[in-house]
Motif scaffolding. Structure first.
Motif, PDB file in Angstrom:
ATOM      1  N   TYR A 113       0.830  -1.208   0.000  1.00  0.00           N
ATOM      2  CA  TYR A 113       0.000   0.000   0.000  1.00  0.00           C
ATOM      3  C   TYR A 113       0.862   1.254   0.000  1.00  0.00           C
ATOM      4  CZ  TYR A 113      -3.914  -3.116   0.662  1.00  0.00           C
ATOM      5  OH  TYR A 113      -4.847  -4.100   0.467  1.00  0.00           O
ATOM      6  N   LEU A 129       2.206   1.691  -3.546  1.00  0.00           N
ATOM      7  CA  LEU A 129       1.124   2.117  -4.445  1.00  0.00           C
ATOM      8  C   LEU A 129       0.841   3.607  -4.282  1.00  0.00           C
ATOM      9  CD1 LEU A 129      -1.410  -0.832  -4.053  1.00  0.00           C
ATOM     10  CD2 LEU A 129      -0.398  -0.073  -6.199  1.00  0.00           C
ATOM     11  N   GLU A 130       0.777   4.029  -3.015  1.00  0.00           N
ATOM     12  CA  GLU A 130       0.446   5.427  -2.754  1.00  0.00           C
ATOM     13  C   GLU A 130       1.563   6.363  -3.208  1.00  0.00           C
ATOM     14  OE1 GLU A 130      -1.503   6.292   0.840  1.00  0.00           O
ATOM     15  OE2 GLU A 130      -1.693   8.392   0.227  1.00  0.00           O
ATOM     16  N   ASN A 183       3.631   5.937  -5.653  1.00  0.00           N
ATOM     17  CA  ASN A 183       3.589   6.056  -7.107  1.00  0.00           C
ATOM     18  C   ASN A 183       2.472   6.995  -7.566  1.00  0.00           C
ATOM     19  OD1 ASN A 183       5.772   4.519  -7.838  1.00  0.00           O
ATOM     20  ND2 ASN A 183       4.628   2.601  -7.931  1.00  0.00           N
ATOM     21  N   THR A 184       1.308   6.872  -6.936  1.00  0.00           N
ATOM     22  CA  THR A 184       0.190   7.739  -7.310  1.00  0.00           C
ATOM     23  C   THR A 184       0.532   9.194  -6.979  1.00  0.00           C
ATOM     24  OG1 THR A 184      -1.169   5.910  -6.535  1.00  0.00           O
ATOM     25  CG2 THR A 184      -2.329   7.888  -7.218  1.00  0.00           C
ATOM     26  N   SER A 228      -4.299   4.402  -4.264  1.00  0.00           N
ATOM     27  CA  SER A 228      -3.822   4.064  -5.603  1.00  0.00           C
ATOM     28  C   SER A 228      -4.868   4.287  -6.674  1.00  0.00           C
ATOM     29  CB  SER A 228      -3.355   2.613  -5.621  1.00  0.00           C
ATOM     30  OG  SER A 228      -4.386   1.775  -5.134  1.00  0.00           O
ATOM     31  N   LEU A 248      -3.885   2.054 -10.071  1.00  0.00           N
ATOM     32  CA  LEU A 248      -2.539   1.504 -10.145  1.00  0.00           C
ATOM     33  C   LEU A 248      -2.547   0.099  -9.569  1.00  0.00           C
ATOM     34  CD1 LEU A 248      -1.820   4.599 -10.368  1.00  0.00           C
ATOM     35  CD2 LEU A 248       0.342   3.970  -9.299  1.00  0.00           C
TER      36      LEU A 248
END
Ligand SMILES: *Cc1c(COP(=O)(O)O)cnc(C)c1O
Length: 427
Positions: free
Chosen positions: A323, A326-327, A329-330, A355, A404
Motif C-alpha cells: 500500500y 502504491l500510494e 507512485n500515485t 492508488s 494503479l
C-alpha cells in the motif's frame, strides 16, 4: 500482424453481442473510436490482438491490485481447479476466506459470499430491509452500486423528492422507495431522514466515490452519516466494492475509522474472478437464510477458483509495503501534474487517494455529482486517445477512476507521467 484486427473484431462483435461488448462502458462511446481487443495481460501491461502493448490503468476496473496474471495467483488457481471447479456444497477454503475477511475488516463479524458486486449490494439492501422492517433507501447521486433495479435512479426535481429511473425497463414503482441525495451533503440527508426516518431501512454510500471519477468524502461526511444512522436506527451500508482492500488492507472504513453496519465487497477480493461479499454485524447477518428469513442464494457462490484467487490476493496484500508503494507512485504522478498545471492549455483538477485517481477537465473543485458534470468530456476524449496512441490505457470515460497495481514499476509511472504531461500541454 494484421493492423485492422481490432476493427474487424469489433465489427463482428456488434453482430453477435449486443453493442459488441458485455458491459457498456467498454464500447468507447464516451471517448469515440473503437475498443481494443485484449489478447493477454502481464504485470502492468495489456497486449491487444494487433500486438500493441499498453500500460493499463483500468486493471479490470480496479479488481487487479496485483497486476495481470500474478504468478503466485496463477499457480494457486491451477492447483485448485485440478480438484474441481464448483460443487454447490461447502468447502474448507470458504471458511478460511471468510475468517480472513472478518479479521481484515473490523466491522465484519460474518460474511456471505456472492458472485458480483451487484449481488452484494442487492443482498445488503434486502438484509437491511428485512432487519429493520422498513422499505426506503437513501443513495447518493453519482455513486454506483451495480445494476440493481431500484438503484438505477437519479434525483428527481428538488433534492428531497424521490428518484426517477435512469434505465428504461425499471418501473417507476420500483424506485419509489429510493431517495437520491447529493454526495457530501449531510443537510440533504438530514432533511430526508427527519421526514421519513420511520420508513428508512438504510443509507448506502461509497465511502470514497469512484464511479463518477474519484470523489473524496469531505471531513465529517462519513462521521455524520454514522451519527444519523445511530440516532434513527438506520443501517449504514458502505459499498466498498472498489475501496475494500484498495485503500488499505481494511478498506476505507479502516482509513477513516468509521464502522458501517454492513459492508459490500467485490472486485479485489476475487483477484480477477467473479465474486462479491456482504459482511457485517452478526446480529444483522443472521437474518439471512437459512438462520433468518431474508432469502439469498447462489449456485456458484464460494466456488474454489474465485475463493482461492481471493485468499491468495489477501495473503499477498497483508504486506503493508504494498500500500505504501502504491500510494507513493500515485503521489508522484499527482505532484508532477500539479507542478506543471500552469503549462496546460486547459485547467484540470486531479483527485486522488491511495492508488486511485481521476484527472477532471474542469476548473471547479470536484466534490459531488454536479461538480463532476462540469468536466469537459470532449477534452477528456482527446486526452484519452493521445494516451492510447502512446501505449497507455486509461478508462474510456471521464467519469471513471484510474487504478494503479503493485505490478506498475517506477519506469511505468515515469513514462505515464511524462506522456500525461505532454498530452495535457497539447489537448
Ligand atoms: C463495480 C461496482 C459494483 C458492481 O459490481 P459488479 O461486480 O460489476 O456487479 C458495485 N459497487 C461499486 C462501488 C462498484 O465499483
Amino acid at each position: 500482424m494484421d493492423r485492422n484486427l481490432n476493427y474487424q473484431l469489433f465489427y463482428q462483435a456488434k453482430n453477435y453481442i449486443s453493442g459488441g461488448v458485455n458491459s457498456p462502458v467498454r464500447a468507447f462511446k464516451a471517448v469515440g473510436g473503437i475498443p481494443i481487443f485484449v489478447k493477454r495481460g502481464k504485470g502492468s501491461k495489456i497486449y491487444d490482438v494487433e500486438g500493441k502493448s499498453y500500460i493499463d490503468y483500468c486493471m479490470s476496473w480496479g479488481a487487479l491490485i496485483l497486476g495481470h496474471s500474478n504468478p503466485v495467483l496463477i499457480r494457486e488457481i491451477k492447483k485448485i481447479i485440478e480438484n474441481g471447479t464448483s460443487f454447490g456444497i461447502p468447502t474448507e477454503i470458504e471458511v478460511e476466506f471468510a475468517k480472513e475477511i472478518c479479521n481484515a475488516i473490523p466491522s465484519i463479524e460474518m460474511v456471505r459470499l456472492v458472485n458480483s458486486g451487484t449481488e452484494a449490494t442487492m443482498t445488503a439492501i434486502r438484509l437491511a430491509r428485512g432487519y429493520t422492517g422498513r422499505n426506503k433507501v437513501i443513495k447518493f447521486s453519482g455513486c454506483y452500486h451495480g445494476h440493481v433495479d431500484y438503484l438505477l435512479v437519479q434525483a428527481g426535481s428538488g433534492a428531497t423528492t424521490l428518484g426517477i429511473p435512469t434505465s428504461s425497463g425499471v418501473p417507476k414503482d420500483f424506485v419509489k422507495n429510493t431517495f437520491v441525495v447529493p454526495y457530501n451533503n449531510l443537510d440533504a440527508v438530514e432533511k430526508v431522514v427527519k421526514k421519513y426516518y420511520k420508513d428508512i431501512a438504510c443509507i448506502i454510500v461509497e465511502p470514497v466515490a469512484a464511479n463518477m471519477g474519484v470523489v473524496l468524502p469531505k471531513n465529517g461526511f462519513l462521521e455524520g452519516l454514522r451519527e444519523i444512522c445511530d440516532y434513527y436506527k438506520i443501517v449504514l451500508i458502505f459499498d466498498e466494492v472498489i475501496t475494500g482492500f484498495r485503500l488499505t488492507y481494511g478498506g476505507a472504513q479502516t482509513l477513516f475509522k468509521i464502522k458501517p453496519d454492513l459492508t459490500c465487497l467485490g472486485k479485489i477480493i476475487g483477484g480477477g474472478f467473479p465474486i462479491g461479499a456482504v459482511g457485517g454485524k452478526k446480529e444483522i447477518m443472521e437474518h439471512l437464510a437459512p438462520v433468518g428469513s431474508v432469502y439469498q442464494a447462489g449456485t456458484l457462490s464460494g466456488n474454489p477458483p474465485a475463493v482461492t484467487a481471493g485468499i491468495t490476493t489477501l495473503k499477498i496484500l497483508k504486506n503493508k509495503q504494498i500500500y505504501k508503494s502504491l500510494e507513493q507512485n500515485t503521489k508522484f504522478l499527482y505532484e508532477t501534474i500539479k507542478q506543471n498545471i500552469k503549462k496546460f492549455k486547459h485547467q484540470v483538477v486531479l483527485n486522488y487517494i491511495g492508488s486511485m485517481f481521476t484527472i477532471f477537465f474542469t476548473e471547479k473543485e470536484v466534490y459531488d455529482y454536479e461538480t463532476v458534470l462540469s468536466a469537459d468530456t470532449k477534452l477528456y476524449a482527446k486526452f484519452f486517445h493521445k494516451l492510447l496512441e502512446n501505449g497507455i490505457y486509461f478508462p474510456p470515460s471521464q467519469f471513471e477512476a484510474c487504478f494503479l497495481s503493485f505490478a506498475h514499476a517506477d519506469k511505468d509511472i515515469e513514462y505515464t507521467t511524462k506522456i500525461c504531461k505532454e498530452a495535457l500541454i497539447d489537448v
